[in-house]
Design a protein around this motif. Structure first.
Motif, PDB file in Angstrom:
ATOM      1  N   ASN A  78       0.827  -1.206   0.000  1.00 58.36           N
ATOM      2  CA  ASN A  78       0.000   0.000   0.000  1.00 58.36           C
ATOM      3  C   ASN A  78       0.865   1.262   0.000  1.00 58.36           C
ATOM      4  N   GLU A  79       0.265   2.364  -0.356  1.00 59.94           N
ATOM      5  CA  GLU A  79       1.000   3.627  -0.501  1.00 59.94           C
ATOM      6  C   GLU A  79       1.644   4.095   0.804  1.00 59.94           C
ATOM      7  N   ALA A  80       0.992   3.879   1.944  1.00 63.35           N
ATOM      8  CA  ALA A  80       1.554   4.311   3.227  1.00 63.35           C
ATOM      9  C   ALA A  80       2.874   3.603   3.504  1.00 63.35           C
ATOM     10  N   VAL A  81       2.935   2.301   3.230  1.00 60.10           N
ATOM     11  CA  VAL A  81       4.167   1.545   3.450  1.00 60.10           C
ATOM     12  C   VAL A  81       5.243   2.010   2.475  1.00 60.10           C
ATOM     13  N   LYS A  82       4.897   2.226   1.205  1.00 66.38           N
ATOM     14  CA  LYS A  82       5.869   2.683   0.219  1.00 66.38           C
ATOM     15  C   LYS A  82       6.480   4.014   0.616  1.00 66.38           C
ATOM     16  N   LYS A  83       5.671   4.916   1.165  1.00 67.30           N
ATOM     17  CA  LYS A  83       6.180   6.229   1.560  1.00 67.30           C
ATOM     18  C   LYS A  83       7.143   6.130   2.721  1.00 67.30           C
ATOM     19  N   GLU A  84       6.959   5.111   3.592  1.00 63.49           N
ATOM     20  CA  GLU A  84       7.832   4.944   4.742  1.00 63.49           C
ATOM     21  C   GLU A  84       9.206   4.416   4.359  1.00 63.49           C
ATOM     22  N   LEU A  85       9.303   3.700   3.241  1.00 62.28           N
ATOM     23  CA  LEU A  85      10.590   3.176   2.810  1.00 62.28           C
ATOM     24  C   LEU A  85      11.452   4.294   2.235  1.00 62.28           C
ATOM     25  N   ALA A  86      12.697   4.289   2.623  1.00 59.78           N
ATOM     26  CA  ALA A  86      13.637   5.253   2.061  1.00 59.78           C
ATOM     27  C   ALA A  86      13.942   4.878   0.618  1.00 59.78           C
ATOM     28  N   GLU A  87      14.482   5.808  -0.118  1.00 56.58           N
ATOM     29  CA  GLU A  87      14.944   5.528  -1.476  1.00 56.58           C
ATOM     30  C   GLU A  87      16.100   4.538  -1.383  1.00 56.58           C
ATOM     31  N   ALA A  88      16.099   3.552  -2.255  1.00 58.06           N
ATOM     32  CA  ALA A  88      17.174   2.568  -2.260  1.00 58.06           C
ATOM     33  C   ALA A  88      18.474   3.238  -2.689  1.00 58.06           C
TER      34      ALA A  88
END
Length: 165
Positions: free
Chosen positions: A2-12
């Motif tokens: 989901n979008e909330a989880v994606k936003k929490e991940l830092a850029e690789a």
């Protein structure tokens, strides 16, 4: 995801093969996520390498150490980026993606096993996904954009032939 989880991940974090060489000499581990037949044709050499194919990554990711720098690599950097995000989602913070992968590694003259001519085959296989015989553009491969976190079994592996991804 989901979008909330994606936003929490830092850029690789992404590194080129030259920077990877420096990190590998300082003790980083290279994790090659290509399939065994690809590795047999041409492989990374001159450093500590572990092969965990993306098709097996969900089952084997715990083999990746948390206490040292880890560079994930493949043919062109797409599958390894997915594996990098997968590990980041699992809480790893010392992982990075080698982009563009073995093609640039070979072009820079870094050590390999097998044949440099096999690099073109490896690149073509990495663009192929979802059981299709036709290459899929890297940005749209596996249903996500480059950098979109994905489950490894849903992309380039989960039951696909090793000749494709």
């Amino acid at each position: 995801m989901n979008e909330a989880v994606k936003k929490e991940l830092a850029e690789a974090r992404e590194v080129c093969p030259s920077t990877s060489q420096r990190l590998l000499k300082a003790g980083a581990l290279l994790v090659d996520v290509r399939e065994p037949d690809e590795v047999a044709r041409v492989g990374y050499a001159g450093c500590e390498v572990v092969n965990i194919p993306l098709s097996q990554f969900e089952d084997r990711w715990q083999e990746v150490p948390r206490d040292r720098d880890v560079i994930l690599a493949c043919a062109v950097g797409e599958r390894s980026l997915r594996a990098t995000y997968f590990l980041m989602y699992q809480g790893y913070d010392r992982v990075m993606n080698m982009k563009p992968g073995i093609a640039r590694w070979v072009a820079r003259g870094f050590p390999i096993t097998g044949s440099a001519e096999a690099v073109a085959l490896s690149e073509a296989a990495s663009a192929c996904c979802a059981g299709s015989a036709e290459p899929v553009p890297a940005a749209s491969a596996c249903g996500g954009g480059a950098g979109a976190p994905a489950s490894p079994s849903s992309c380039c592996g989960g039951g696909q032939s090793s000749a494709c991804c």
